[in-house]
Design a protein around this motif. Structure first.
Motif, PDB file in Angstrom:
ATOM      1  N   GLU A  46     -11.898  10.201  -9.868  1.00 47.07           N
ATOM      2  CA  GLU A  46     -10.957   9.850 -10.929  1.00 47.07           C
ATOM      3  C   GLU A  46      -9.628  10.596 -10.803  1.00 47.07           C
ATOM      4  O   GLU A  46      -8.613  10.155 -11.334  1.00 47.07           O
ATOM      5  CB  GLU A  46     -11.580  10.118 -12.296  1.00 47.07           C
ATOM      6  CG  GLU A  46     -12.756   9.211 -12.608  1.00 47.07           C
ATOM      7  CD  GLU A  46     -13.298   9.439 -14.004  1.00 47.07           C
ATOM      8  OE1 GLU A  46     -12.754  10.321 -14.721  1.00 47.07           O
ATOM      9  OE2 GLU A  46     -14.252   8.741 -14.394  1.00 47.07           O
ATOM     10  N   THR A 239      -4.791   1.929 -23.448  1.00 44.84           N
ATOM     11  CA  THR A 239      -4.751   3.165 -22.665  1.00 44.84           C
ATOM     12  C   THR A 239      -3.787   4.184 -23.262  1.00 44.84           C
ATOM     13  O   THR A 239      -2.846   3.839 -23.990  1.00 44.84           O
ATOM     14  CB  THR A 239      -4.316   2.889 -21.211  1.00 44.84           C
ATOM     15  OG1 THR A 239      -2.985   2.331 -21.212  1.00 44.84           O
ATOM     16  CG2 THR A 239      -5.271   1.927 -20.528  1.00 44.84           C
ATOM     17  N   ARG A 260      -4.779   7.315 -17.606  1.00 43.79           N
ATOM     18  CA  ARG A 260      -5.879   6.908 -18.497  1.00 43.79           C
ATOM     19  C   ARG A 260      -5.367   5.965 -19.585  1.00 43.79           C
ATOM     20  O   ARG A 260      -4.239   6.099 -20.031  1.00 43.79           O
ATOM     21  CB  ARG A 260      -6.495   8.132 -19.194  1.00 43.79           C
ATOM     22  CG  ARG A 260      -7.093   9.138 -18.225  1.00 43.79           C
ATOM     23  CD  ARG A 260      -7.816  10.244 -18.976  1.00 43.79           C
ATOM     24  NE  ARG A 260      -6.893  11.017 -19.796  1.00 43.79           N
ATOM     25  CZ  ARG A 260      -6.215  12.080 -19.348  1.00 43.79           C
ATOM     26  NH1 ARG A 260      -6.382  12.477 -18.120  1.00 43.79           N
ATOM     27  NH2 ARG A 260      -5.387  12.748 -20.148  1.00 43.79           N
TER      28      ARG A 260
END
Length: 260
Positions: A46, A239, A260
């Motif tokens: 990630e 997001t 994110r």
């Protein structure tokens, strides 16, 4: 950890280097396996928000290591070989929901060109040379070339490149849309890293949807494309990066995206 690739991560950028310089980074079974593992590693981390693909030594890649392909039998089943190797690699590259940037120099031939075309953006050094070389050994293009090439350069030019197997220099590759940018050899690394850092600092979820929606658009009608946009925008609109982007716009400052 690897014998035929190098993997490096600097912040949000993962760089995968094809590392068989003595063989001009031609693909044998080991390179196929390790490159796939490295792609998977970058996709699943990630913290990685952009992937750079490059080659070591004098070339990006000259495609298949023909000795490794034919050493087991004189008339190998190349279809089965493709399904186990290039087809799997190209599908993984396309499925990564992060930008993939190709840093191209020296020979970019055959399946090496196919791998380059599967990158989302391509930056070429002036030394780069490109060839759909398959026809020279009695084969058709593979490694995703039949999908990506006509979409980038048009059907007529793709037919010419595939049927004649002629070499293009970097300037001509840029002119016809095969690559996005051409820079002096000494500036390739810095240019690619600057571009990768910019992408890694972008709204990663939105970039992933951009990639997926544009690939899907070639295979869909308008109503399907509109629904893909709606589905993607639903996700993007929830997001942190969307909220940050709006706040930055209203406050007249540069956004600080978290991915994110």
């Amino acid at each position: 950890m690897y014998e035929t690739v190098l993997f490096d991560r600097d912040g949000g950028v993962a760089t995968i280097t094809l590392n068989r310089p003595e063989a001009l980074n031609s693909f044998n079974r080991k390179l196929h396996e390790e490159f796939y593992v490295a792609l998977d590693r970058a996709a699943e981390d990630e913290g990685v928000r952009c992937v750079v693909l490059r080659g070591s030594g004098r070339a990006f890649s000259t495609g298949a290591d023909l000795r490794s392909v034919t050493e087991v039998e004189e008339s190998p089943d190349l279809g089965s070989y493709l399904r186990e190797t290039y087809s799997r690699l190209v599908a993984r590259m396309a499925a990564i929901r992060k930008p993939v940037v190709g840093a191209l120099h020296g020979p970019v031939y055959g399946a090496g060109l196919g791998i380059a075309l599967a990158c989302d953006l391509r930056v070429a050094a002036e030394s780069a040379r490109f060839s759909m070389a398959f026809v020279r050994i009695g084969l058709m293009p593979d490694a995703g070339s039949s999908f990506f090439l006509p979409r980038l350069v048009g059907l007529g030019r793709a037919m010419e490149l595939a049927m004649l197997g002629e070499e293009l220099d970097a300037g001509e590759a840029r002119r016809i849309g095969l690559v996005n940018r051409v820079v002096p050899d000494g500036e390739l690394e810095a240019t690619v890293q600057e571009l990768a850092a910019r992408l890694a600092g972008g709204p990663t979820v939105a970039l992933g949807w951009i990639k997926e929606s544009l690939y899907r658009s070639f295979e869909s009608d308008l109503s399907t494309a509109l629904e893909t946009e709606a589905a993607g925008q639903t996700v993007c609109g929830r997001t942190e990066d969307f909220r940050e982007g709006v706040a930055a716009f209203l406050e007249k400052r540069r956004p600080r995206y978290a991915g994110r």
